[in-house]
Design a protein around this motif. Structure first.
Motif, PDB file in Angstrom:
ATOM      1  N   GLY A  75      -8.961  -1.714 -49.709  1.00 25.20           N
ATOM      2  CA  GLY A  75      -8.400  -1.373 -48.391  1.00 25.20           C
ATOM      3  C   GLY A  75      -8.992  -2.207 -47.263  1.00 25.20           C
ATOM      4  N   TRP A  78     -10.681  -2.787 -42.462  1.00 21.94           N
ATOM      5  CA  TRP A  78      -9.729  -2.040 -41.640  1.00 21.94           C
ATOM      6  C   TRP A  78      -9.592  -0.606 -42.132  1.00 21.94           C
ATOM      7  CZ3 TRP A  78      -7.419  -1.005 -37.426  1.00 21.94           C
ATOM      8  CH2 TRP A  78      -6.943  -1.986 -36.567  1.00 21.94           C
ATOM      9  N   GLY A 197     -15.547  -6.109 -45.822  1.00 22.38           N
ATOM     10  CA  GLY A 197     -14.527  -6.735 -46.666  1.00 22.38           C
ATOM     11  C   GLY A 197     -15.185  -7.939 -47.337  1.00 22.38           C
ATOM     12  N   GLN A 199     -13.918 -10.858 -48.246  1.00 31.80           N
ATOM     13  CA  GLN A 199     -13.307 -12.194 -48.148  1.00 31.80           C
ATOM     14  C   GLN A 199     -13.962 -13.136 -47.144  1.00 31.80           C
ATOM     15  OE1 GLN A 199     -12.015  -9.361 -47.111  1.00 31.80           O
ATOM     16  NE2 GLN A 199     -10.825  -9.570 -45.245  1.00 31.80           N
TER      17      GLN A 199
HETATM   18  C1  LIG Z   1     -12.274  -9.492 -41.039  1.00 32.80           C
HETATM   19  C2  LIG Z   1     -12.923  -8.320 -40.419  1.00 32.80           C
HETATM   20  C3  LIG Z   1     -12.357  -7.038 -40.505  1.00 32.80           C
HETATM   21  C4  LIG Z   1     -11.045  -6.780 -41.185  1.00 32.80           C
HETATM   22  O1  LIG Z   1     -11.165  -6.847 -42.546  1.00 32.80           O
HETATM   23  P1  LIG Z   1      -9.912  -6.565 -43.515  1.00 32.80           P
HETATM   24  O2  LIG Z   1     -10.489  -6.866 -44.839  1.00 32.80           O
HETATM   25  O3  LIG Z   1      -8.806  -7.473 -43.095  1.00 32.80           O
HETATM   26  O4  LIG Z   1      -9.538  -5.149 -43.377  1.00 32.80           O
HETATM   27  C5  LIG Z   1     -13.047  -5.994 -39.930  1.00 32.80           C
HETATM   28  N1  LIG Z   1     -14.226  -6.175 -39.302  1.00 32.80           N
HETATM   29  C6  LIG Z   1     -14.796  -7.389 -39.209  1.00 32.80           C
HETATM   30  C7  LIG Z   1     -16.104  -7.542 -38.508  1.00 32.80           C
HETATM   31  C8  LIG Z   1     -14.160  -8.496 -39.757  1.00 32.80           C
HETATM   32  O5  LIG Z   1     -14.723  -9.716 -39.646  1.00 32.80           O
END
Ligand SMILES: *Cc1c(COP(=O)(O)O)cnc(C)c1O
Length: 364
Positions: A75, A78, A197, A199
Motif C-alpha cells: 500500500g 500513502w 515505501g 522504492q
Molecule cells: C514517496 C513518499 C511517499 C509516498 O509513497 P508511496 O509509496 O507512493 O505511497 C510518502 N512519504 C514520503 C516521505 C515519500 O518520499
C-alpha cells in the motif's frame, strides 16, 4: 557491461547495478530450485528462507532492537497515512509537525480517522526550515506525534530526531522515513513507529516497511482492515496475506549489498560525502541556488533552481545527453532535484557537478 547512465530519480529510484546483476542471473532459477522467486509459494521453504534472511539482515543493518516488530506490508507510505491512525490513534487527537508536502498530506489523510492537531509548521518559510522542537505546541494528551524525517519534495531532513520526553511528552513518535531509510542510523530510543515505501532506498515499489514498538500493537480501531492491522500482520510474521514476494527478494539483495559496503555507518559516510559535494557546487556557483537552511538540508533529495528559469529545458536536455537522468524537480516546487540515494555512486555526483560547471560556463 556498458556503463549505465546515472539516475537521479526521487522514486522509484536507482538500484545498485550489483544487485540488478544478481537478480538477472537468478531470474529463471533461484539457487538451483528450478523456479524464479516470482513463481514460488510464499509458504514454501525457499521463499521462507529469503524472507527470514531479509528480516534478519534489515534488523542488523538498522540495529533494530528486539522489542520492535519489523513488518513487510503493502500500500506504500500513502496507505500508512491512514493505517497508522487506524492502528494508533484510538480516534483521539494526533499531533502533526508539518515540514513539507508529505507531512501535509499525512495530516490531511489522518483527519478521516482522528482529530489532527498541527503542533508546528514551517509553511511560513516555504518549508525551507525546521521548527525547533522547543517551539512545538503539543496538545494535552496526543495519541502520537507524526513527522516526516526527510521531506522528499522540499529537501528538508531531521538530522536528529526530537527527544519528546525532554519536551515533557510521553506519546510515541511516528516517523515517515520513506526517503532516507537505510541512509543513516536511526535512534530507536526516540521512535514508536517508522514506516517507509521501499522504492526510494530499499528496492522496488510494492513493499512497505513498518517498524513498530511492541507495546503499540494493542490499540487498533475495530474497523481497521485485517491486512492492515499491525497486530495481525505481526502475529503472522508478515504473511497474513500474500506478501509482495519479488519486491522482498530484491530488497533482501539490497540489504546484503549494504552490509557488504560496511553497514550503516559506512553507508552514511558515503552519503554525507556525496551530499556535501553537490551542495558545495551549488553554493559556489552564481547560476544555481538551493533555498533550504543549511542546518536541515537533506542528504538524499537536493532541489535546486537556475537563477534564469528560462534555461531549464536546455539544462535538462544537456543533462540527458550526458547520461544524467530524471533531474526535473517536483511539479509543486519546480526547478531541478537530484536524489542521491544509496545506489547513487560518488562518480554519479561528480559527473553531475562537472555538468553543472560546464553548463554554467556556457550559459552563466
Ligand atoms: C514517496 C513518499 C511517499 C509516498 O509513497 P508511496 O509509496 O507512493 O505511497 C510518502 N512519504 C514520503 C516521505 C515519500 O518520499
Amino acid at each position: 557491461m556498458m556503463s549505465r547512465p546515472y539516475n537521479f530519480s526521487a522514486g522509484p529510484a536507482a538500484i545498485s547495478e550489483e544487485v540488478l546483476a544478481i537478480a538477472a542471473a537468478e531470474m529463471l532459477d533461484w539457487h538451483g530450485c528450478g523456479m524464479s522467486v516470482m513463481e514460488m509459494s510464499h509458504r514454501g521453504k525457499e521463499f521462507g528462507q529469503i524472507h527470514a534472511q531479509a528480516q534478519a539482515d534489515l534488523r542488523t543493518l538498522l540495529a533494530i532492537p528486539e522489542h520492535f516488530h519489523l513488518l513487510f506490508m503493502q500500500g506504500g507510505a500513502w496507505a500508512q497515512n491512514a493505517i497508522v491512525p487506524l492502528n494508533l490513534s484510538r480516534g483521539e487527537t494526533v499531533d502533526f509537525v508539518v515540514t513539507g508536502a508529505w507531512s501535509q498530506k499525512s495530516t490531511k489523510e489522518a483527519q478521516k480517522y482522528c482529530r489532527a492537531h498541527i503542533a508546528a509548521s514551517s509553511e511560513d518559510t516555504g518549508f525551507t526550515t525546521l521548527p525547533a522542537p522547543a517551539t512545538w505546541q503539543l496538545s494535552d494528551r496526543p495519541a502520537y506525534i507524526h513527522l516526516c524525517s526527510n521531506e522528499t519534495i522540499h529537501g528538508v531532513e531531521f538530522h536528529e530526531l526530537p527527544d519528546l520526553r525532554a519536551l515533557g511528552c510521553d506519546a510515541p513518535l511516528v516517523i515517515d522515513f520513506s526517503s532516507h531509510v537505510a541512509s543513516r542510523p536511526v535512534d530507536w530510543s526516540r521512535v514508536g513507529l517508522a514506516f517507509a515505501g521501499a522504492q526510494k532506498n530499499l528496492g522496488p515499489a510494492g513493499l512497505t516497511l513498518v517498524v513498530v514498538r511492541e507495546d503499540l500493537l494493542d490499540r487498533a480501531l475495530p474497523t481497521c482492515p485485517s491486512a492492515f492491522t499491525y497486530q495481525t500482520v505481526a502475529q503472522h510474521g508478515s504473511m497474513f496475506n500474500t506478501p509482495p514476494t519479488y519486491a522482498i527478494y530484491i530488497a533482501s539483495l539490497v540489504f546484503q549489498w549494504l552490509l557488504r559496503l560496511g553497514g550503516i555507518k559506512a553507508v552514511e559516510a558515503r552519503n554525507t560525502a556525496k551530499a556535501r559535494c553537490l551542495y558545495e557546487a551549488i553554493d559556489q556557483s552564481a547560476l544555481y541556488t538551493n533555498p533550504v537552511d543549511p542546518a536541515c538540508r537533506s542528504r538524499m533529495n537536493i532541489p535546486f533552481h537556475l537563477r534564469d528559469a528560462e534555461l531549464q529545458d536546455a539544462f535538462l536536455a544537456g543533462a540527458r545527453d550526458r547520461g544524467l537522468l530524471q533531474l526535473k524537480g517536483h511539479k509543486s516546487v519546480g526547478g531541478m532535484r537530484a536524489s542521491l540515494y544509496n545506489a547513487m555512486p560518488m562518480e554519479g555526483v561528480l559527473a553531475l557537478v562537472e555538468y553543472l560547471r560546464d553548463f554554467e560556463q556556457t550559459h552563466g
